[in-house]
Design a protein around this motif. Structure first.
Motif, PDB file in Angstrom:
ATOM      1  N   LYS A 202     -63.937  -8.134  33.814  1.00 37.09           N
ATOM      2  CA  LYS A 202     -62.610  -8.729  33.805  1.00 37.09           C
ATOM      3  C   LYS A 202     -62.603 -10.073  34.548  1.00 37.09           C
ATOM      4  CE  LYS A 202     -59.737  -4.583  33.377  1.00 37.09           C
ATOM      5  NZ  LYS A 202     -58.563  -3.868  33.897  1.00 37.09           N
ATOM      6  N   THR A 203     -61.788 -10.961  34.062  1.00 36.37           N
ATOM      7  CA  THR A 203     -61.610 -12.242  34.728  1.00 36.37           C
ATOM      8  C   THR A 203     -60.678 -12.052  35.923  1.00 36.37           C
ATOM      9  OG1 THR A 203     -61.824 -13.415  32.632  1.00 36.37           O
ATOM     10  CG2 THR A 203     -60.834 -14.619  34.463  1.00 36.37           C
ATOM     11  N   LYS A 204     -61.099 -12.534  37.075  1.00 37.13           N
ATOM     12  CA  LYS A 204     -60.252 -12.466  38.271  1.00 37.13           C
ATOM     13  C   LYS A 204     -59.336 -13.691  38.282  1.00 37.13           C
ATOM     14  CE  LYS A 204     -63.738  -9.933  40.881  1.00 37.13           C
ATOM     15  NZ  LYS A 204     -64.635  -9.932  42.073  1.00 37.13           N
ATOM     16  N   THR A 205     -58.060 -13.420  38.205  1.00 37.08           N
ATOM     17  CA  THR A 205     -57.093 -14.501  38.022  1.00 37.08           C
ATOM     18  C   THR A 205     -56.198 -14.644  39.252  1.00 37.08           C
ATOM     19  OG1 THR A 205     -57.052 -14.030  35.648  1.00 37.08           O
ATOM     20  CG2 THR A 205     -55.297 -15.430  36.527  1.00 37.08           C
ATOM     21  N   THR A 206     -56.088 -15.874  39.744  1.00 36.21           N
ATOM     22  CA  THR A 206     -55.211 -16.198  40.872  1.00 36.21           C
ATOM     23  C   THR A 206     -54.072 -17.074  40.371  1.00 36.21           C
ATOM     24  OG1 THR A 206     -57.057 -16.131  42.433  1.00 36.21           O
ATOM     25  CG2 THR A 206     -55.060 -17.298  43.131  1.00 36.21           C
ATOM     26  N   PHE A 207     -52.862 -16.649  40.627  1.00 34.06           N
ATOM     27  CA  PHE A 207     -51.699 -17.442  40.243  1.00 34.06           C
ATOM     28  C   PHE A 207     -50.998 -17.903  41.520  1.00 34.06           C
ATOM     29  CE2 PHE A 207     -47.942 -18.971  38.340  1.00 34.06           C
ATOM     30  CZ  PHE A 207     -48.170 -19.108  36.979  1.00 34.06           C
ATOM     31  N   MET A 208     -50.931 -19.217  41.709  1.00 33.43           N
ATOM     32  CA  MET A 208     -50.235 -19.796  42.854  1.00 33.43           C
ATOM     33  C   MET A 208     -48.733 -19.813  42.564  1.00 33.43           C
ATOM     34  SD  MET A 208     -52.925 -22.918  43.507  1.00 33.43           S
ATOM     35  CE  MET A 208     -51.737 -23.845  44.460  1.00 33.43           C
ATOM     36  N   TRP A 209     -47.956 -19.256  43.506  1.00 33.64           N
ATOM     37  CA  TRP A 209     -46.504 -19.185  43.336  1.00 33.64           C
ATOM     38  C   TRP A 209     -45.861 -20.136  44.349  1.00 33.64           C
ATOM     39  CZ3 TRP A 209     -44.190 -17.046  39.319  1.00 33.64           C
ATOM     40  CH2 TRP A 209     -42.819 -16.777  39.365  1.00 33.64           C
ATOM     41  N   PRO A 210     -45.477 -21.347  43.916  1.00 36.57           N
ATOM     42  CA  PRO A 210     -45.026 -22.363  44.883  1.00 36.57           C
ATOM     43  C   PRO A 210     -43.572 -22.178  45.305  1.00 36.57           C
ATOM     44  CG  PRO A 210     -45.047 -23.279  42.667  1.00 36.57           C
ATOM     45  CD  PRO A 210     -45.553 -21.867  42.548  1.00 36.57           C
ATOM     46  N   LEU A 211     -43.353 -22.248  46.604  1.00 42.85           N
ATOM     47  CA  LEU A 211     -42.009 -22.207  47.171  1.00 42.85           C
ATOM     48  C   LEU A 211     -41.800 -23.540  47.894  1.00 42.85           C
ATOM     49  CD1 LEU A 211     -40.047 -19.876  46.836  1.00 42.85           C
ATOM     50  CD2 LEU A 211     -40.551 -19.178  49.177  1.00 42.85           C
ATOM     51  N   ILE A 212     -41.387 -24.528  47.120  1.00 41.93           N
ATOM     52  CA  ILE A 212     -41.283 -25.913  47.590  1.00 41.93           C
ATOM     53  C   ILE A 212     -39.975 -26.497  47.071  1.00 41.93           C
ATOM     54  CG2 ILE A 212     -42.381 -28.201  47.584  1.00 41.93           C
ATOM     55  CD1 ILE A 212     -45.017 -26.778  46.896  1.00 41.93           C
ATOM     56  N   SER A 213     -39.362 -27.351  47.870  1.00 38.27           N
ATOM     57  CA  SER A 213     -38.150 -28.035  47.443  1.00 38.27           C
ATOM     58  C   SER A 213     -38.272 -29.521  47.783  1.00 38.27           C
ATOM     59  CB  SER A 213     -36.914 -27.430  48.124  1.00 38.27           C
ATOM     60  OG  SER A 213     -35.722 -28.031  47.638  1.00 38.27           O
ATOM     61  N   THR A 214     -37.221 -30.263  47.525  1.00 37.40           N
ATOM     62  CA  THR A 214     -37.183 -31.664  47.907  1.00 37.40           C
ATOM     63  C   THR A 214     -36.678 -31.779  49.347  1.00 37.40           C
ATOM     64  OG1 THR A 214     -34.963 -31.834  46.949  1.00 37.40           O
ATOM     65  CG2 THR A 214     -36.810 -32.458  45.545  1.00 37.40           C
ATOM     66  N   VAL A 215     -36.596 -32.992  49.859  1.00 36.89           N
ATOM     67  CA  VAL A 215     -36.175 -33.223  51.243  1.00 36.89           C
ATOM     68  C   VAL A 215     -34.653 -33.144  51.326  1.00 36.89           C
ATOM     69  CG1 VAL A 215     -36.131 -34.895  53.132  1.00 36.89           C
ATOM     70  CG2 VAL A 215     -38.196 -34.627  51.739  1.00 36.89           C
ATOM     71  N   HIS A 216     -34.143 -32.402  52.305  1.00 36.38           N
ATOM     72  CA  HIS A 216     -32.698 -32.247  52.484  1.00 36.38           C
ATOM     73  C   HIS A 216     -32.239 -32.595  53.901  1.00 36.38           C
ATOM     74  CE1 HIS A 216     -32.366 -30.243  48.581  1.00 36.38           C
ATOM     75  NE2 HIS A 216     -33.442 -29.551  48.912  1.00 36.38           N
TER      76      HIS A 216
END
Length: 802
Positions: A202-216
């Motif tokens: 099996k292919t080992k798959t990594t999914f990056m889940w970004p928690l990023i916003s703009t400057v506030h």
């Protein structure tokens, strides 16, 4: 990697191709002869072909695939396809029929791209239609009207052969009044991954889940003890509210096996909203202007804490700085790398204090994974030893027929973690429409399965999507990841584990040159002037903080604001970025100007020496110290400050107070002398603006002293004369009283002779009033006209007029 990874096996030799072509010609000769002997078809028969054919135009009916479940079927499953057909032509379509067709096996990743690019091309080849009972019919399709369809087919009826990805087409056939025969009027190609059995590797798959916003957040804070934060907008509240983009990211990601990639600035900003915050320019009566989203912020942070529990968390440097801009334009500006180091140092602590998890700071993530040698150098300068790149901007290797594993050692102890470009970019487009979302999911699964079937080598694949996915894109990604995790060819893996997996010795490790960096990305970079302004603001901050009794109230908010000024989210928004940086610098200038010298008017100095006061005003909330006030005479030969050209005195002023400092001056000659007052920090750097004023010196001469002395003598003589005159008047009054008393006594004696009893009642001579000059004054005595004067000599007569 390129196209070489798309082809499996080798092409036939020229000799074999010649033999195949010769055999095909010989086999077709009898058939051709028979066809020549057939009778010619009638015009009517020619006008009505036996099977459907493509319309003469590009297709007058739009076909959408809004749902395909399951995305990767197994044996025994039923495949259900639903969507709509819309007559976008001007003619009514009659005898319309929607059916499914299974096309050829797509055994290369590039062939999948080709089908996706031409997904609505009715000229593209399609397979034979599945049994007629798996169709949906419409008697007519009116122009401009959409009709829904749903077709369910057992997977066994699809006649799928070997494992792989199949071209699944939904076609609409029908007739029009000007073309009264069955023809294909619309088509939509999608993908059907097929691997019913578990893969051996099996292919080992990594999914990056970004928690990023703009400057506030801005650098500004309130003057209260809590330092109420100030936001330049309230858009973050919308993102974390139920249904908002960041709310959806957390709700969807908590049930997925993903690696959370978080910008600590986002967490710090939301935490600042949990108490009270302000928005400049908003109506003070508006609850949002004073922080009306505390409950929303608290709820969101709680949900994030639950979502990341027991999951891998990677913390980006605070503010998610633009590493490429820093490498290309910032390294030549002194101090720029210092900000990257500070942003990295505070990242892990910020995440841990808010989410209560330990985050990794070993990864750097340049925008879209595009790198060159300078970007790699900057990315690792703050301590990261793994750089997330992307396959379309990184060297692929030596004509590999498969996609290599993600980690690549690139020297210096640095690992390039190469994310797969096709899997990472499949969700970039607008996913608001169900058809676009479904197509993206199927394309994602198709690329993943085709990659897995390329080789039996164990591989780690990393997927790095866009930094700030929309809510619709997040929904689509979650559906794709869920389907992939249920598949038979892939298994999830953390990003750290992927980076530590064994590299492929045949994979390329050469970092692309600077000339290969995408021009489209270079145009969006922060300019050199941005880093120069940040450096200038930092220099002002360094001067300001050394005088503060509590520097952390200023250093922390301004330090983080400078990090935000380098954020990657400013790409494509140069005007907004410039306004933000200028706002930070202007606010710092405003605070610095609260500690200043009060302006002085010109001063007159009469005498050889005097004191000159200079006032320092502190309008800050906190006290200032470590300051030195220097008063300098520009003409010391005329006016000296404490015997020298200048004098310095240390300054410490409490918050909201002023302090006057006195300097002793000595005049050597008459005339005008210019004096300069300037504050300095203890390291000798000027602080604030100087105050300049003139001192006019008037020296006192001997003639003036004689005149003054004569005047004093005249005053003394006049006083003595007045005293003598009063004494003489008093003596005359006493003598007159004695005479009157004697006359009264004589009259009394005469009366006593006639009346002896009255004589006994009259007082004797001993009881008569005392009329001596040294006798005590009586209440009726007149008060003196002048007060007693001191006999001490007068002072020097110095005076300072302002």
């Amino acid at each position: 990697m390129a196209e070489a990874a798309d082809f499996q096996g080798t092409s036939p030799s020229p000799a074999r191709r010649w033999l195949r072509r010769t055999g095909a010609v010989l086999a077709g000769t009898p058939l051709l002869t028979g066809l020549l002997q057939l009778p010619a078809a009638s015009p009517a028969e020619a006008a009505a072909p036996a099977g459907p054919r493509a319309a003469s135009d590009d297709g007058s009916v739009a076909v959408s695939v809004d749902s395909l479940t399951p995305g990767a079927p197994a044996e025994g499953d039923t495949v259900t396809v639903s969507g709509t057909v819309t007559n976008k032509g001007k003619k009514t379509v009659t005898d319309a029929s929607v059916g499914l067709r299974v096309g050829t096996l797509l055994d290369t990743r590039s062939s999948i791209d080709t089908v996706a690019k031409n997904s609505d091309d009715i000229g593209s080849p399609v397979g034979a239609e599945i049994d007629d009972k798996y169709t949906e019919k419409f008697s007519k399709l009116t122009p401009g009207v959409s009709q829904p369809y749903t077709i369910s087919v057992p997977a066994d009826e699809l006649d799928l052969g070997q494992d792989g990805v199949y071209d699944l087409s939904v076609t609409l056939t029908g007739e029009t009044s000007d073309q009264p025969w069955e023809q294909t009027l619309g088509v939509r190609h999608t993908f059907l991954p097929w691997q019913p059995d578990e893969a051996d590797t099996k292919t080992k798959t990594t999914f990056m889940w970004p928690l990023i916003s703009t400057v506030h957040m801005t650098a500004e804070t309130g003057s209260d003890e809590e330092q109420t934060p100030v936001f330049h907008d309230d858009e973050l509240a919308e993102e974390i509210s139920p249904g908002g983009r960041l709310d959806r990211m957390v709700a969807l990601g908590k049930d997925l096996d993903v690696t959370w990639v978080i910008d600590p600035d986002l967490l710090a900003s939301v935490e600042a909203m949990t108490t009270r915050y302000e928005i400049p320019g908003e109506n003070a009566d508006d609850k949002n202007a004073v922080g009306g989203h505390q409950a929303v912020a608290k709820r969101w942070l709680t949900e994030v804490q639950k979502a990341v529990a027991d999951k891998e968390v990677v913390a980006l440097p605070f503010g998610d700085p633009d590493l490429a801009s820093l490498a290309h334009h910032g390294t030549s500006v002194t101090g720029s790398l210092r900000h990257l180091k500070e942003a990295t140092d505070v990242a892990a602590g910020t995440v841990e204090s808010i989410l209560h998890v330990t985050a990794s700071t070993d990864f750097a993530w340049p925008v879209e994974g595009a790198v060159d040698p300078s970007i790699i150098k900057v990315s690792t300068s703050a301590g990261a030893d793994k750089v997330i790149t992307r396959g379309d901007t990184f060297e692929g290797g030596r004509d590999l027929t498969y996609t290599p594993t993600a980690p690549r050692p690139i020297g210096g102890g640095t690992t390039a973690v190469v994310a797969d470009a096709r899997l990472s970019t499949v969700f970039d487009s607008d996913m608001a429409r169900a058809s676009a979302s479904t197509q993206a999911v199927q394309r994602f699964l198709a690329q993943s399965l085709t990659l897995a079937l390329q080789t039996d080598r164990p591989r780690s694949v990393v997927i790095a999507p866009q930094r700030t996915p929309s809510a619709a894109q997040a929904q689509t990604m979650a559906e794709a990841i869920g389907a992939l995790q249920d598949s038979t060819w892939s298994q999830p893996q953390d990003l750290t584990a992927a980076a530590k997996s064994k590299p492929d010795p045949d994979a390329g490790t050469e970092v692309p040159p600077a000339s290969a960096y995408p021009k489209s990305l270079r145009k969006q970079e922060l300019p050199r002037s941005a880093f120069e302004q940040i450096a200038r603001t930092q220099d002002k901050l360094d001067r300001f903080k050394v005088i503060l009794s509590n520097p952390s109230r200023v250093v922390t908010p301004f330090g983080r604001a400078l990090n935000r000024g380098m954020a990657a989210s400013w790409r494509g928004r140069p005007a907004e970025a410039a306004i933000y940086r200028s706002g930070v610098e202007t606010y710092l200038d405003t605070l610095s100007s609260q500690v200043r010298l009060i302006e002085k008017s010109d001063t007159k100095l009469s005498g050889r020496s005097a004191t000159i006061p200079v006032t320092v005003q502190n309008n800050l909330v906190q006290g200032v110290e470590h300051l030195v006030l220097r008063l300098t005479s520009t003409n010391p030969t005329r006016l000296e400050i404490d015997g020298n050209a200048y004098e310095e005195q240390p300054i410490a002023v409490s918050g909201g107070h002023s302090q006057s400092v006195k300097f002793t001056t000595n005049a050597n000659a008459n005339g005008r002398a210019t004096v300069v007052a300037q504050l300095y920090t203890q390291d000798g750097r000027p602080y604030g603006q100087p105050v300049t004023f003139d001192v006019k010196v008037t020296e006192i001469t001997a003639t003036v002293m004689l005149v003054i002395g004569g005047g004093v003598l005249l005053l003394v003589l006049a006083g003595f004369r007045m005293y003598t005159q009063r004494k003489r008047a008093a003596a005359r009054q006493a003598e007159e009283r004695e005479q009157e008393n004697a006359a009264d006594a004589a009259d009394a004696d005469a009366g006593d002779a006639k009346n002896p009893e009255a004589s006994e009642r009259r007082p004797t001579q001993e009881s008569a009033p005392d009329t001596r000059e040294d006798a005590p004054e009586q209440p009726s005595d007149p008060a003196p006209d002048t007060a007693p004067e001191s006999a001490d000599p007068s002072g020097t007569g110095e005076r300072v007029d302002r």
